[in-house]
Design a protein around this motif. Structure first.
Motif, PDB file in Angstrom:
ATOM      1  N   PRO A 109       0.828  -1.212   0.000  1.00 32.18           N
ATOM      2  CA  PRO A 109       0.000   0.000   0.000  1.00 32.18           C
ATOM      3  C   PRO A 109       0.859   1.258   0.000  1.00 32.18           C
ATOM      4  CG  PRO A 109       0.140  -0.889   2.213  1.00 32.18           C
ATOM      5  CD  PRO A 109       0.850  -1.878   1.319  1.00 32.18           C
ATOM      6  N   ILE A 110       0.279   2.342  -0.446  1.00 28.67           N
ATOM      7  CA  ILE A 110       0.931   3.648  -0.320  1.00 28.67           C
ATOM      8  C   ILE A 110       0.874   4.053   1.150  1.00 28.67           C
ATOM      9  CG2 ILE A 110       0.852   6.072  -1.010  1.00 28.67           C
ATOM     10  CD1 ILE A 110      -0.579   5.120  -3.579  1.00 28.67           C
ATOM     11  N   GLN A 111       2.008   4.480   1.687  1.00 30.04           N
ATOM     12  CA  GLN A 111       2.090   4.831   3.097  1.00 30.04           C
ATOM     13  C   GLN A 111       2.732   6.204   3.274  1.00 30.04           C
ATOM     14  OE1 GLN A 111       4.440   1.430   4.394  1.00 30.04           O
ATOM     15  NE2 GLN A 111       2.644   0.423   5.241  1.00 30.04           N
ATOM     16  N   LEU A 112       2.458   6.816   4.411  1.00 31.72           N
ATOM     17  CA  LEU A 112       3.062   8.097   4.766  1.00 31.72           C
ATOM     18  C   LEU A 112       4.006   7.906   5.943  1.00 31.72           C
ATOM     19  CD1 LEU A 112      -0.012  10.512   4.523  1.00 31.72           C
ATOM     20  CD2 LEU A 112       1.733  10.058   2.804  1.00 31.72           C
ATOM     21  N   LEU A 113       5.144   8.544   5.867  1.00 33.87           N
ATOM     22  CA  LEU A 113       6.126   8.513   6.943  1.00 33.87           C
ATOM     23  C   LEU A 113       6.261   9.915   7.529  1.00 33.87           C
ATOM     24  CD1 LEU A 113       8.951   6.470   5.160  1.00 33.87           C
ATOM     25  CD2 LEU A 113       7.099   5.589   6.596  1.00 33.87           C
ATOM     26  N   SER A 114       6.318   9.994   8.841  1.00 31.48           N
ATOM     27  CA  SER A 114       6.504  11.289   9.496  1.00 31.48           C
ATOM     28  C   SER A 114       7.960  11.464   9.881  1.00 31.48           C
ATOM     29  CB  SER A 114       5.617  11.396  10.737  1.00 31.48           C
ATOM     30  OG  SER A 114       5.982  10.414  11.699  1.00 31.48           O
ATOM     31  N   SER A 115       8.396  12.718   9.955  1.00 30.12           N
ATOM     32  CA  SER A 115       9.751  13.011  10.413  1.00 30.12           C
ATOM     33  C   SER A 115       9.858  12.728  11.908  1.00 30.12           C
ATOM     34  CB  SER A 115      10.093  14.473  10.135  1.00 30.12           C
ATOM     35  OG  SER A 115       9.966  14.776   8.763  1.00 30.12           O
ATOM     36  N   HIS A 116      11.063  12.435  12.378  1.00 32.59           N
ATOM     37  CA  HIS A 116      11.264  12.223  13.803  1.00 32.59           C
ATOM     38  C   HIS A 116      10.865  13.497  14.548  1.00 32.59           C
ATOM     39  CE1 HIS A 116      13.253  11.609  17.655  1.00 32.59           C
ATOM     40  NE2 HIS A 116      13.369  10.323  17.335  1.00 32.59           N
ATOM     41  N   PRO A 117      10.100  13.381  15.646  1.00 32.60           N
ATOM     42  CA  PRO A 117       9.610  14.571  16.351  1.00 32.60           C
ATOM     43  C   PRO A 117      10.708  15.554  16.740  1.00 32.60           C
ATOM     44  CG  PRO A 117       8.530  12.610  17.199  1.00 32.60           C
ATOM     45  CD  PRO A 117       9.604  12.130  16.276  1.00 32.60           C
ATOM     46  N   LEU A 118      11.899  15.063  17.079  1.00 30.24           N
ATOM     47  CA  LEU A 118      12.953  15.948  17.544  1.00 30.24           C
ATOM     48  C   LEU A 118      13.632  16.730  16.415  1.00 30.24           C
ATOM     49  CD1 LEU A 118      14.623  13.862  20.389  1.00 30.24           C
ATOM     50  CD2 LEU A 118      12.827  15.580  20.545  1.00 30.24           C
TER      51      LEU A 118
END
Length: 240
Positions: A109-118
């Motif tokens: 599936p197409i997925q979204l990745l978030s940047s590390h919070p810090l």
């Protein structure tokens, strides 16, 4: 060095067991030396990275057995394997006789990745399978209005609306991802700081026309235009 990254083997000569740990799914063949000058072979045939279909053909002298450990990657869903498996330290383990075959299938599936919070960056990056996708200027007229794709963003709930299409880049057939719902953040003139209140949120968004087309990072090819590329887009507030 690719062979070492792809898989590793270990022999238990007392029990006549060949252990094969698979790390990368691709098309390759490995010859495994055995005591006494004998050999075992394993052939992996894969449609990765664009399709989650991989098969194995295994052949060893009749007194030997196999323990195959397959990866269970985060980017895959609905994993099915043609033989019974057990969990083994993050792998899916399969026991097979000297000669046999194995099929592994899963969805990508197409997925979204978030940047590390810090990092302090509220960005989203699009991937399908192990491949990160990027926007290149030649595919996207929005880059004319928003140079280098600055200020463009997508919602974290946008993946169900994304689609796929086949395109050719430098004689290579690849899968592109289309993103129909794109927003642009509204700047606050020339002010370095803007007043935030209940009526004036920290970021204001407007939906833009045209959408985006993204190509695999490895296929980005400076095909013309400004040659600009953007790997991560801003995360749009869900109530925008």
């Amino acid at each position: 060095m690719l062979g070492g990254y792809t898989w590793a083997t270990k022999l238990d000569t007392s029990k006549k067991i060949i252990e094969l740990n698979v790390y990368l799914l691709l098309s390759a063949t490995r010859i495994i030396p055995l005591p006494g000058g004998e050999e075992a072979t394993v052939e992996m045939i894969s449609e990765m990275p664009f399709n989650g279909n991989t098969s194995f053909k295994l052949n060893a002298p009749s007194e030997w057995k196999w323990v195959i450990r397959l990866p269970s990657p985060e980017y895959a869903t609905n994993i099915t394997i043609s033989e019974k498996t057990t969990e083994d330290n993050g792998f899916l383990a399969v026991n097979l006789p000297a000669t046999g075959s194995l099929d592994m299938k899963f969805d990508l599936p197409i997925q979204l990745l978030s940047s590390h919070p810090l990092t302090g960056q509220d960005n989203l990056t699009i991937r399908r399978g192990p491949i990160v996708y990027v926007a290149e200027s030649i595919d996207n007229s929005l880059e004319n209005t928003y140079p280098h794709f600055a200020g463009l963003g997508i919602k974290s709930s946008s993946t169900p609306n994304m689609g796929m299409e086949k395109i050719t880049i430098e004689n290579l057939d690849v899968t592109a991802i289309t993103v129909p719902e794109v927003y642009a953040v509204q700047t606050n003139g020339e002010a370095a700081f803007g007043l935030v209140s209940s009526k004036s949120p920290a970021r204001k968004w407007v939906k833009v026309e045209g959408g985006l087309k993204l190509v695999p990072w490895f296929a980005r090819a400076n095909r013309g235009g400004e040659g600009h590329v953007r790997a991560s887009l801003l995360r749009v507030d869900e109530d925008a």
